[in-house]
Design a protein around this motif. Structure first.
Motif, PDB file in Angstrom:
ATOM      1  N   ILE A  66     -66.052 -13.365  49.892  1.00  0.00           N
ATOM      2  CA  ILE A  66     -64.919 -12.432  49.812  1.00  0.00           C
ATOM      3  C   ILE A  66     -63.610 -13.218  49.729  1.00  0.00           C
ATOM      4  N   THR A  67     -63.489 -14.263  50.516  1.00  0.00           N
ATOM      5  CA  THR A  67     -62.290 -15.098  50.454  1.00  0.00           C
ATOM      6  C   THR A  67     -62.140 -15.737  49.078  1.00  0.00           C
ATOM      7  N   ALA A  68     -63.255 -16.141  48.491  1.00  0.00           N
ATOM      8  CA  ALA A  68     -63.212 -16.775  47.168  1.00  0.00           C
ATOM      9  C   ALA A  68     -62.782 -15.810  46.070  1.00  0.00           C
ATOM     10  N   SER A  69     -62.854 -14.504  46.332  1.00  0.00           N
ATOM     11  CA  SER A  69     -62.468 -13.525  45.308  1.00  0.00           C
ATOM     12  C   SER A  69     -60.955 -13.397  45.173  1.00  0.00           C
ATOM     13  N   LYS A  70     -60.214 -13.837  46.190  1.00  0.00           N
ATOM     14  CA  LYS A  70     -58.756 -13.641  46.173  1.00  0.00           C
ATOM     15  C   LYS A  70     -58.066 -14.388  45.042  1.00  0.00           C
ATOM     16  N   PRO A  71     -58.336 -15.700  44.827  1.00  0.00           N
ATOM     17  CA  PRO A  71     -57.667 -16.367  43.687  1.00  0.00           C
ATOM     18  C   PRO A  71     -58.058 -15.788  42.344  1.00  0.00           C
ATOM     19  N   LEU A  72     -59.280 -15.290  42.231  1.00  0.00           N
ATOM     20  CA  LEU A  72     -59.683 -14.652  40.974  1.00  0.00           C
ATOM     21  C   LEU A  72     -58.882 -13.378  40.734  1.00  0.00           C
ATOM     22  N   GLY A  73     -58.663 -12.618  41.802  1.00  0.00           N
ATOM     23  CA  GLY A  73     -57.856 -11.410  41.670  1.00  0.00           C
ATOM     24  C   GLY A  73     -56.411 -11.726  41.325  1.00  0.00           C
ATOM     25  N   THR A  74     -55.882 -12.793  41.920  1.00  0.00           N
ATOM     26  CA  THR A  74     -54.502 -13.204  41.615  1.00  0.00           C
ATOM     27  C   THR A  74     -54.376 -13.629  40.162  1.00  0.00           C
ATOM     28  N   ASP A  75     -55.352 -14.389  39.674  1.00  0.00           N
ATOM     29  CA  ASP A  75     -55.336 -14.835  38.278  1.00  0.00           C
ATOM     30  C   ASP A  75     -55.398 -13.639  37.335  1.00  0.00           C
ATOM     31  N   MET A  76     -56.238 -12.671  37.653  1.00  0.00           N
ATOM     32  CA  MET A  76     -56.352 -11.475  36.817  1.00  0.00           C
ATOM     33  C   MET A  76     -55.024 -10.718  36.789  1.00  0.00           C
ATOM     34  N   SER A  77     -54.370 -10.611  37.925  1.00  0.00           N
ATOM     35  CA  SER A  77     -53.081  -9.901  37.979  1.00  0.00           C
ATOM     36  C   SER A  77     -52.027 -10.617  37.149  1.00  0.00           C
ATOM     37  N   HIS A  78     -51.994 -11.937  37.235  1.00  0.00           N
ATOM     38  CA  HIS A  78     -51.016 -12.702  36.457  1.00  0.00           C
ATOM     39  C   HIS A  78     -51.242 -12.525  34.959  1.00  0.00           C
ATOM     40  N   ARG A  79     -52.490 -12.556  34.540  1.00  0.00           N
ATOM     41  CA  ARG A  79     -52.784 -12.409  33.113  1.00  0.00           C
ATOM     42  C   ARG A  79     -52.512 -10.985  32.633  1.00  0.00           C
ATOM     43  N   ASN A  80     -52.651 -10.036  33.530  1.00  0.00           N
ATOM     44  CA  ASN A  80     -52.277  -8.663  33.192  1.00  0.00           C
ATOM     45  C   ASN A  80     -50.775  -8.555  32.943  1.00  0.00           C
ATOM     46  N   LEU A  81     -49.983  -9.296  33.708  1.00  0.00           N
ATOM     47  CA  LEU A  81     -48.535  -9.296  33.493  1.00  0.00           C
ATOM     48  C   LEU A  81     -48.183  -9.878  32.124  1.00  0.00           C
ATOM     49  N   VAL A  82     -48.924 -10.882  31.690  1.00  0.00           N
ATOM     50  CA  VAL A  82     -48.676 -11.459  30.363  1.00  0.00           C
ATOM     51  C   VAL A  82     -48.949 -10.418  29.275  1.00  0.00           C
ATOM     52  N   VAL A  83     -50.016  -9.649  29.443  1.00  0.00           N
ATOM     53  CA  VAL A  83     -50.311  -8.578  28.484  1.00  0.00           C
ATOM     54  C   VAL A  83     -49.178  -7.559  28.476  1.00  0.00           C
ATOM     55  N   LYS A  84     -48.641  -7.258  29.650  1.00  0.00           N
ATOM     56  CA  LYS A  84     -47.511  -6.316  29.720  1.00  0.00           C
ATOM     57  C   LYS A  84     -46.312  -6.862  28.944  1.00  0.00           C
TER      58      LYS A  84
END
Length: 269
Positions: A111-129
């Motif tokens: 579960i802890t390891a999922s946090k950086p993956l979620g952060t990376d996904m959010s950042h890349r979503n901002l680029v799409v925006k």
């Protein structure tokens, strides 16, 4: 005046007329040449201007096309990297769920390891925006939300498996407390959806207080109690997975449409 003198005068007159005629003809010819030269110059300037404009238009059209190609490449990379981050996040969420069923002790780590993956996904979503257009951006946001909900479901069920595993371990050393906990948890399943609302049945508060005390007595924390009383139903896993698949498909449709419309070659005139 004799005939010879008259002839001389006549010859002189003729010569004068001829000279004047020559001068006039020369002037007319000069004017004609000048007019022809001026016309040729105007035609040459017009042709030169037309050639320059055609060359300039061609360069501008090429520049616009190259800019569109560059922009399309940037958008394509933004869409592709975002989608890859979503797929990585989805795969990890599946691993979180699987870890709960195979080795619950590793659940906190995954579960802890999922946090950086979620952060990376959010950042890349901002680029799409930033890259747009609005349709692709909205589809990416919906995909992000679906991925986060899928992860929450997987984490909730993994935490439930972990809490159950820990509770079973306490059964040998605390048999009475463990049996009472299981009894109260069985009853809690009927009112877990009412917790935090004004529909909580009478006596629930007292039972929850007893559960807290029992969990403390067997060495478990409130997070384990929350995991056992708030775990999502097992069918939620497939529902959230299907919702994420649909969101990904919709994002792909919007991304393809955006990339197709991004390239509109300018006419090469």
């Amino acid at each position: 005046m004799d005939l010879q003198g008259i002839g001389a005068l006549a010859a002189a007159g003729v010569a004068l007329i001829a000279a004047l005629t020559t001068v006039l003809v020369g002037r007319w010819q000069t004017r004609a040449v000048l007019r022809a030269s001026a016309h040729s110059a105007r035609v040459g300037r017009a042709q030169a201007a037309a050639s320059y404009k055609a060359a300039l238009d061609a360069v501008q059209a090429q520049g616009r096309n190259e800019h569109l190609q560059w922009k399309r490449g940037i958008q394509r990379d933004a869409y592709a990297t975002f989608l890859q981050s979503v797929l990585d996040y989805m795969e990890h969420a599946t691993n979180v769920f699987a870890q709960g069923t195979t080795d619950p002790s590793q659940v906190p780590a995954v579960i802890t390891a999922s946090k950086p993956l979620g952060t990376d996904m959010s950042h890349r979503n901002l680029v799409v925006k930033l890259e747009g257009p609005e349709e692709a951006s909205a589809a990416a946001q919906s995909t992000l939300v679906a991925a986060e909900r899928f992860m929450q479901t997987c984490q909730g069920q993994a935490r439930w498996f972990l809490a159950q595993s820990l509770l079973r371990e306490r059964t040998a050393s605390h048999p009475q407390e463990a049996r009472r906990i299981q009894e109260l948890l069985g009853r809690a399943e009927g009112y877990s959806s009412t917790l935090g609302t004004d529909r909580v049945p009478a006596g629930v508060v007292e039972e929850l207080q007893e559960l807290r005390a029992l969990f403390s007595a067997v060495g478990l924390g409130l997070e384990h109690l929350a995991a056992l009383t708030n775990a999502p139903p097992l069918n939620t896993y497939s529902d959230k997975a299907n919702a994420l698949d649909d969101a990904i498909e919709n994002f792909l449709r919007m991304a393809r449409a955006a990339l197709h419309s991004a390239v509109q070659p300018a006419p090469n005139t």
